[in-house]
Design an enzyme around this catalytic site. Sequence first.
Site, short mmCIF file in Angstrom:
data_model
loop_
_atom_site.label_atom_id
_atom_site.label_comp_id
_atom_site.label_asym_id
_atom_site.label_seq_id
_atom_site.Cartn_x
_atom_site.Cartn_y
_atom_site.Cartn_z
N TRP A 1 37.87 42.54 28.66
CA TRP A 1 36.57 43.05 29.09
C TRP A 1 35.43 42.29 28.39
O TRP A 1 34.40 41.98 29.01
CB TRP A 1 36.48 44.55 28.77
CG TRP A 1 35.17 45.19 29.10
CD1 TRP A 1 34.66 45.42 30.34
CD2 TRP A 1 34.20 45.70 28.17
NE1 TRP A 1 33.43 46.05 30.24
CE2 TRP A 1 33.13 46.23 28.92
CE3 TRP A 1 34.13 45.79 26.78
CZ2 TRP A 1 32.01 46.82 28.33
CZ3 TRP A 1 33.02 46.37 26.19
CH2 TRP A 1 31.98 46.88 26.96
N HIS A 2 35.60 41.95 27.12
CA HIS A 2 34.57 41.22 26.39
C HIS A 2 34.47 39.76 26.85
O HIS A 2 33.38 39.18 26.82
CB HIS A 2 34.86 41.24 24.88
CG HIS A 2 34.48 42.52 24.21
ND1 HIS A 2 35.31 43.60 24.15
CD2 HIS A 2 33.35 42.89 23.58
CE1 HIS A 2 34.71 44.59 23.51
NE2 HIS A 2 33.52 44.19 23.15
#
Length: 459
Positions: free
Chosen positions: A353-354
């Site tokens: 996600w990052h």
Amino acid sequence: MGLEMEGMAAAIGVSVPVLRFLLCFAATIPTGFLWRGVPGAAGRHLYAGLTGAALSYLSFGATSNLLFVVPMAFGYLAMLICRRLAGLVTFLGAFGFLIGCHVYYMSGDAWKEGGIDATGALMVLTLKIISCAINYSDGLLKEEGLRDAQKKYRLTKLPSLIEYFGYCLCCGSHFAGPVYEMKDYLEWTERKGIWASPIPSPILTTLRALVQAGACMGLYLYLSPQFPLSRFSEPLYYEWGFWHRLFYQYMSGFTARWKYYFIWSVSEAAIIISGLGFTGWSSSSPPKAKWERAKNVDILGVELAGSAVQLPLVWNIQVSTWLRYYVYERLVQKGKKPGFLQLLGTQTVSAIWHGLYPGYIIFFVQSALMINGSRVIYRWQQAMSNSVFRAMLALLNFAYTLLVLNYSCIGFQVLSFQETLASYQSVYYVGTIVPIVFVLLGYVIKPARPVKPKARKAE
């Protein structure tokens, strides 16, 4: 106007795009306040979506809203066409699109060089879209056997387009979170649930968040020139001794966190002043208003964490809650206890996600090890009857968390594989070896389980 922006940006030491973002980000506070005066639920939905889109345009340009439309449309079509599988389909599709944007924009490099783009806002939006779709799928399930979070947030009917538009782009959390649930957003907008009756004044709590934001930014601006991230690639760093390098790693992580504390304090102020942050009243006497939905970080809880297990509860709180509800708990089979694999899977999702930088992935794998090692120390601590030994193990867990957290987060900052390994190697991989040692010792030194007292027989 351009020259004025350049002068202001130079005065505070940031780039023009970052200054533009900060101004729009600060504007979410008065925008959230004005939301309270908009008449009618439909008007508030429109206001929430349109102001979010306008601020995105002013901050990132017109292409940002085109970027947001893709996962928004995908998620809504999934709910419309295949309700039973909408959660899974949206999870894969929205995450796939986010990964593609991460690869295309390489936003981590831009952030390191003082730039900014819309992928940060897209990250928040992705989580909101996925949770909405999953909760709509859960609406088909019977309540028996559902977890508490599923029962609380499941959606029995499809949100309208205008409701979905307002939820996705609501400016109070659009830029940097916190993430919230569709059900809470609908009740807040329609003034139902805890918002059915007048809520307490948010002014003092908002001012507290703003004072905190100012203090965090001041400390960050003071510390960042003294502990620059570039030092890790300079020969001077490698001329220092082990303890000096370890101290610098701690100070680098400590310094970087104040930037996040500032961002989350501003977003907390925006959510509080809009009223969405209100979560009811405490059980104390007299009762006090709670604003927990707005809270994304507990600064003292992070810096003085007694255990690594506590960190997800005090850092990026709403995203950690999202990961627990929509990844961690759903990886656990019914009737079985969660273990290291579920934790590793959750941390891997968080890393992706990052962004797909090696530093992110290494950091989150490290964090899974860190939490597992901390659990071992805690089990030993709980098994001790001697108060002195318990206190010693508590101190050990605190020191362990401090060491491994600040060692691990270097990867989160430098991002590249080579720089991450070089920084870890400079302190002999101590923050990797120590957690592994504790995890292995946990299999060898198993504390006795406390004996449960037998029920007394009836006389």
